[in-house]
Structures are given as structure tokens and as C-alpha cells.
Design an enzyme around this catalytic site. Structure first.
Site, PDB file in Angstrom:
ATOM      1  N   ASP A 213       0.840  -1.199   0.000  1.00 12.21           N
ATOM      2  CA  ASP A 213       0.000   0.000   0.000  1.00 12.21           C
ATOM      3  C   ASP A 213       0.880   1.258   0.000  1.00 12.21           C
ATOM      4  O   ASP A 213       1.924   1.287   0.657  1.00 12.21           O
ATOM      5  CB  ASP A 213      -0.863  -0.025   1.274  1.00 12.21           C
ATOM      6  CG  ASP A 213      -1.912   1.075   1.294  1.00 12.21           C
ATOM      7  OD1 ASP A 213      -2.717   1.142   0.354  1.00 12.21           O
ATOM      8  OD2 ASP A 213      -1.920   1.874   2.259  1.00 12.21           O
ATOM      9  N   GLU A 272       1.543  -0.246  -4.944  1.00 11.63           N
ATOM     10  CA  GLU A 272       0.614   0.807  -5.318  1.00 11.63           C
ATOM     11  C   GLU A 272       1.440   2.091  -5.401  1.00 11.63           C
ATOM     12  O   GLU A 272       1.675   2.752  -4.407  1.00 11.63           O
ATOM     13  CB  GLU A 272      -0.479   0.960  -4.245  1.00 11.63           C
ATOM     14  CG  GLU A 272      -1.582   1.895  -4.672  1.00 11.63           C
ATOM     15  CD  GLU A 272      -2.125   2.766  -3.542  1.00 11.63           C
ATOM     16  OE1 GLU A 272      -1.490   2.901  -2.476  1.00 11.63           O
ATOM     17  OE2 GLU A 272      -3.184   3.343  -3.756  1.00 11.63           O
TER      18      GLU A 272
HETATM   19  C1  NOJ Z   1      -4.463   3.107  -0.787  1.00 14.41           C
HETATM   20  C2  NOJ Z   1      -5.604   2.180  -0.573  1.00 14.41           C
HETATM   21  O1  NOJ Z   1      -5.918   1.556  -1.796  1.00 14.41           O
HETATM   22  C3  NOJ Z   1      -6.739   3.021  -0.035  1.00 14.41           C
HETATM   23  O2  NOJ Z   1      -7.939   2.304   0.018  1.00 14.41           O
HETATM   24  C4  NOJ Z   1      -6.344   3.548   1.309  1.00 14.41           C
HETATM   25  O3  NOJ Z   1      -7.346   4.420   1.775  1.00 14.41           O
HETATM   26  C5  NOJ Z   1      -5.027   4.320   1.238  1.00 14.41           C
HETATM   27  N1  NOJ Z   1      -4.042   3.622   0.479  1.00 14.41           N
HETATM   28  C6  NOJ Z   1      -4.470   4.554   2.612  1.00 14.41           C
HETATM   29  O4  NOJ Z   1      -3.994   3.345   3.146  1.00 14.41           O
END
Ligand code: NOJ
Length: 529
Positions: A213, A272
Site C-alpha cells: 500500500d 501501489e
Molecule cells: C491506498 C488504498 O488503496 C486506499 O484504500 C487507502 O485508503 C489508502 N491507500 C491509505 O492506506
């Protein structure tokens, strides 16, 4: 290319937002036993792996992206035994398993943060996070002008309570997301050691991959300087850089992740990587000693327009290719408006989403599908009182948030639960979902689910699905057509407004019927070989 023979290079990964997938115990929230009971469906669908959104204990403020213990399972979702059982069963079904890891921040209920709150400024407990005194005479202003991604300032001030019960203002702490998600301080060795423990924990449990993440987070600009892109600053250079994200030292975190994963056979990490300055910086995340894969935002952000889609494909292939990494294609996830709604109103959106699914699945690299897109689910406009995403409150009710893409899946039968739950679903499921259940779509050869099954079957079994680049064909205005290099697979998309002739080849699959004269109608894609 360096990824020959690596399972993740061509895999189709199915994202399960666990709390919305299948509920086994009637509490209205999906759980691990629910996922386990539906593995047959995923095998039938034809995906290679599933990615579980965070399963860790969490107060649920950001549904698992606010973690209190990165090496446990949230009792709302099940137990570690359930997870072990799920991994074993998934493997028996020929499915690999990815879990989400959240290294940028914890929950404010994490024992580390609780200890920090009750410790003094300058203490080792506070050094695991970013605590600072405020600015202004009485420290009443945040330490800098950073904004949170969800809206509002990225700093919250604590209130301390003295032994005699009196309260007084305390330090501020940094949270790039919600106030309940304090950012960890990646200059602290304890934070590194803890991530290493978490990575080993998951690898030892037999997961095949990790989704990292906010992979461009973790490191902040040294000294936490003001964000000069905010109002009130006169630009001093053209290169206005976001001090919150994509700072060079973050790459050391990815080197750690890679070094740990390299000790285990066949494990991978997909990052991500949000908005970074340019594709050269993006490519830095998938260098040889960093992440195996990273999401690129170009295709999912592209408008439904042949030129924009083609540019996004070229950009993504060039960026991934420059680092020798496979491209990752995705149109959707739990943070985005669902494609069936995003690409257009009325019947246009679903038709375009089907066409774009064929485009994404024809491309060289790996594809990530978000659960429910294979059913063509539309995004749901929820009443204000049902909204749970923190974005809604933190944006001062200007951004409805992401709940519309998180409404549970309709499996069969009638509302309110449509086979997702025997109880009350945690987000209300609209009547329109009743016409889109998985059970009905499995029976209907023209359904979106049947299209996905057919596409995934071809992708897996047809010999034309190889070649790691694309060659573009000339195409009528509003259309695009490409061939995978060294292969006979052609994909054509008609994003224009009148039927067009197909490129030469035998039709393998179309996202909607061809016209009576065999032409490709608007909002339709075709695979030929
Ligand atoms: C990216 C995640 O996909 C999202 O859902 C989340 O709110 C943020 N990161 C913070 O962790």
C-alpha cells in the site's frame, strides 16, 4: 525481459475486497470463510490468483488500511486458522494468494501509537511516528502546511492529560491519510525491523505475493518542509515537488522488501505507486532490486477515447519496459468509480466497460481485476447516512468517497442480501444488483460474467497470447487496433460512433455482437487471430 517463467508476469489477479465479497456468518460483513466458500467461483472464472485487501485487525475507519496488528487477522473477518485454510484451499484450486501490507501508517489504536500518545515529547515511543511541536506563539498552528490525501490538514494536535486531571495542548502528529492513520517514521530502525517481521510472517504462512500500500509513501522530504504547491507560496522554481511522497529514500524500503522476498521461492511484491513526477521515477520502483511489479495509473485514468487509451498503453509499456518489468493493467479497484459507471451513462457505461476489459486482457503483462467488475456492477450512489468512507467527512462532504465501488457482490436470489449475506449488508445493495447476480449470469451466455470467463479461458489456452510489446495498426477515427508482437493476436476497439470494418483475422471473441454485415459496432472490442 527478465521475467521469463515467473508466474506473476502474465497472471490475472482478482482483487477481493473481503468485507464485500461473501459473508459466512450473517453479520452483514464479508469474511475469510466466505472467500473460502467461493473459491470454486474464482476457479470457474479462470483467474490465476486472488489479492485480499487488508485482513488485519482494524478499527475499520479505512476498512483495514488502518492496522492495529500487521501479523493478526481481524476477528470481524475470521482467524489466522481461517486464513491458513483459505491459502491451502486456494492452492488446491490452482489459485495463488496475495495479501495487502500497509507500511506507510498504522491505526491510531496500534499499541505503538497508544504508547506514543501517553509518552512525553522526545520519547522513543514518539520517535516511531512524526511528532512535532506546532508553529505560532502557542504551538497552535500545524508544524507545516501539508494536506491529507483525504482532505484537511495532514496534522492533528494531541491533548495531554496531567496527573491532576487537567488537560493541555500537546504535540502534533502527521497523517497523510485520516487522523486515525498516523504515518510511521521511516528513519526509525524499529519501524524497519517490524516490517521485516511482517514480510517474513506472511511468506512463512505461504502467501505467494504482497500488495504494498502507498508504495511511494514512507519517506518524507528531509526536515518536513512546507509544500510549496499550496496556496500562499510564490513558486520559486518550475520543479514543484510533493514533499510528502516519492522521496528517494523510499527505495531503500523496497530494497528491504525485495531482499526478504528473495529468500523465498516464487514470491512477489506489487506496489501501489500513486502519482509520481514522471515515468522515469515510476520505473525506479520496479528496478531489479526493488518491487517486481507496480500499478501504473495511465490506463485506469484514461478517458474512454481511442487516442487517450492508446497513449496510456504506450506510456505504461514504455515505463515498465525501461525497467525490464512486466506491465500491470488495471481498470478498477476499491478506490475508483466502477468502470460500468465511469465510462458513460445509461447502457454506454457497461458496454464500454466490457470493451475495455477485452483491451486490458489482450495486453502483454499481468492484469488485475476488481471483484464485481466481471458482473458489470455499476457504482452505487449511496444515501449520505450510509456512507462510511472517511473521505466523505474529511472532505467536508464535498467528495462522496469510495463506498459506491465497495457495495457487496450479488451472488443470487433476492435482496436485501442477494446471497452475499443472510443479514443486513454493511452497505445497502441496490435493487439493480438483483438483475446482475453471479448465479443468473453463469446461466446466460451473453452476460458480462460469460464474457470474462471466455476471455480468461482464451487468454490462458490460446497460443496467440504471447509477445511482450504491441504494434499499432492504422484504425478509423475513434478506433484503435493492435497486435501483440511476434504473435497473431489482434485487439480492436471501436470507441467511435459508427460501425467499422474489422481488421483481418478470425474472430475469437467480441464484447458485443457484430453488426449484421459483420462490422464492429460502437463501444465494442474484438479479439482476432
Ligand atoms: C491506498 C488504498 O488503496 C486506499 O484504500 C487507502 O485508503 C489508502 N491507500 C491509505 O492506506
Amino acid at each position: 525481459m527478465r521475467h521469463d517463467g515467473q508466474w506473476w508476469a502474465e497472471a490475472v489477479v482478482y482483487q477481493v475486497y473481503v468485507r464485500s465479497f461473501a459473508d459466512s456468518d450473517g453479520d452483514g460483513v464479508g469474511d475469510l470463510a466466505g472467500v473460502r466458500s467461493r473459491l470454486g467461483y474464482l476457479e470457474l472464472l479462470g483467474v490465476d490468483a486472488l489479492w485480499l485487501s487488508p485482513v488485519n485487525p482494524s478499527p475499520g475507519l479505512d476498512h483495514g488500511y488502518d492496522v492495529t496488528d500487521p501479523r493478526e487477522v481481524d476477528p470481524l473477518l475470521g482467524t489466522l486458522d481461517d486464513l491458513d485454510g483459505l491459502i491451502t484451499d486456494a492452492h488446491a484450486h490452482g489459485l495463488r494468494v496475495l495479501v495487502d501490507v500497509v507500511p506507510n501508517h498504522t491505526s491510531d489504536q496500534h499499541e505503538w501509537f497508544r504508547a506514543a500518545v501517553s509518552s512525553a515529547p522526545g520519547s522513543p515511543e514518539r520517535a516511531r511516528y512524526h511528532f512535532r511541536p506546532g508553529r505560532g506563539d502557542r504551538g497552535e498552528q500545524p508544524p507545516n502546511n501539508w494536506q491529507s490525501v483525504f482532505g484537511g490538514p495532514a496534522w492533528t494536535r494531541l491533548t495531554a492529560t496531567d496527573e491532576d486531571g487537567t488537560s493541555r495542548p500537546d504535540e502534533w502528529y502527521l497523517h497523510l491519510f485520516a487522523p486515525g492513520q498516523p504515518d510511521l517514521n521511516w528513519e526509525n530502525p524499529e519501524v524497519w525491523a517490524d516490517l521485516e517481521k511482517t514480510l517474513r510472517f506472511w511468506c512463512d504462512r505461504g502467501v505467494d505475493g504482497l500488495r504494498i500500500d502507498v508504495a511511494h509513501g514512507m519517506a518524507k522530504a528531509a526536515g518536513l518542509p512546507d509544500d510549496r504547491r499550496q496556496p500562499g507560496w510564490t513558486p520559486v522554481s518550475d520543479e514543484l515537488v510533493d514533499p510528502r511522497f516519492d522521496q528517494d529514500p523510499v527505495h531503500d524500503v523496497h530494497r528491504l522488501i525485495r531482499a526478504v522476498l528473495d529468500h523465498y521461492p516464487d514470491r512477489m511484491a506489487v506496489g501501489e505507486v500513486g502519482t509520481v513526477r514522471d515515468d522515469a521515477r515510476w520505473a525506479g520502483y520496479v528496478r531489479r532490486d526493488e518491487l517486481h511489479l507496480a500499478f501504473h495509473s495511465a490506463l485506469r485514468d484514461a478517458a474512454y477515447d481511442a487516442v487517450a487509451v492508446r497513449e496510456a498503453i504506450d506510456r505504461t509499456l514504455a515505463a515498465a519496459g525501461s525497467a525490464g518489468a512486466p506491465a500491470v493493467w488495471t481498470l478498477s479497484n476499491h478506490d475508483l468509480v466502477r468502470p460500468a459507471t465511469r465510462y458513460g451513462e445509461g447502457a454506454d457505461g457497461p458496454a464500454r466497460a466490457r470493451a475495455m476489459a477485452l483491451v486490458a486482457l489482450a495486453l502483454p503483462g499481468t492484469a488485475y481485476l476488481y471483484h464485481g467488475d466481471e458482473l458489470g456492477l455499476p457504482d452505487v450512489e449511496l444515501p449520505a447516512e450510509a456512507r462510511q468512507d472517511p473521505t466523505w467527512e474529511l472532505s467536508g462532504h464535498t467528495d462522496p468517497g469510495r463506498d459506491g465501488a465497495r457495495v457487496p457482490l450479488p451472488w443470487e436470489g433476492e435482496g436485501p442480501g442477494y446471497g452475499f449475506t443472510t443479514g443486513t449488508p454493511w452497505l445497502p445493495m441496490p435493487e439493480a444488483y438483483g438483475a446482475l447476480t453471479a448465479a443468473d449470469q453463469l446461466e446466460d451466455p451473453n452476460s458480462t460474467l460469460s464474457l470474462y470467463r471466455h476471455a480468461l479461458d482464451l487468454r490462458r489456452s490460446h497460443p496467440a497470447f504471447h509477445g511482450d510489446q504491441v504494434e499499432w495498426f492504422g484504425a478509423p477515427a475513434g478506433c484503435l487496433a493492435f497486435r501483440r508482437t511476434g504473435s497473431t493476436l489482434v485487439c480492436a476497439l471501436n470507441a467511435g460512433d459508427r460501425p467499422v470494418p474489422l481488421p483481418p483475422g478470425d474472430v475469437l471473441l467480441t464484447s458485443a455482437p457484430l453488426t449484421d454485415c459483420g462490422e464492429l459496432p460502437p463501444d465494442t472490442a474484438a479479439w482476432l487471430a
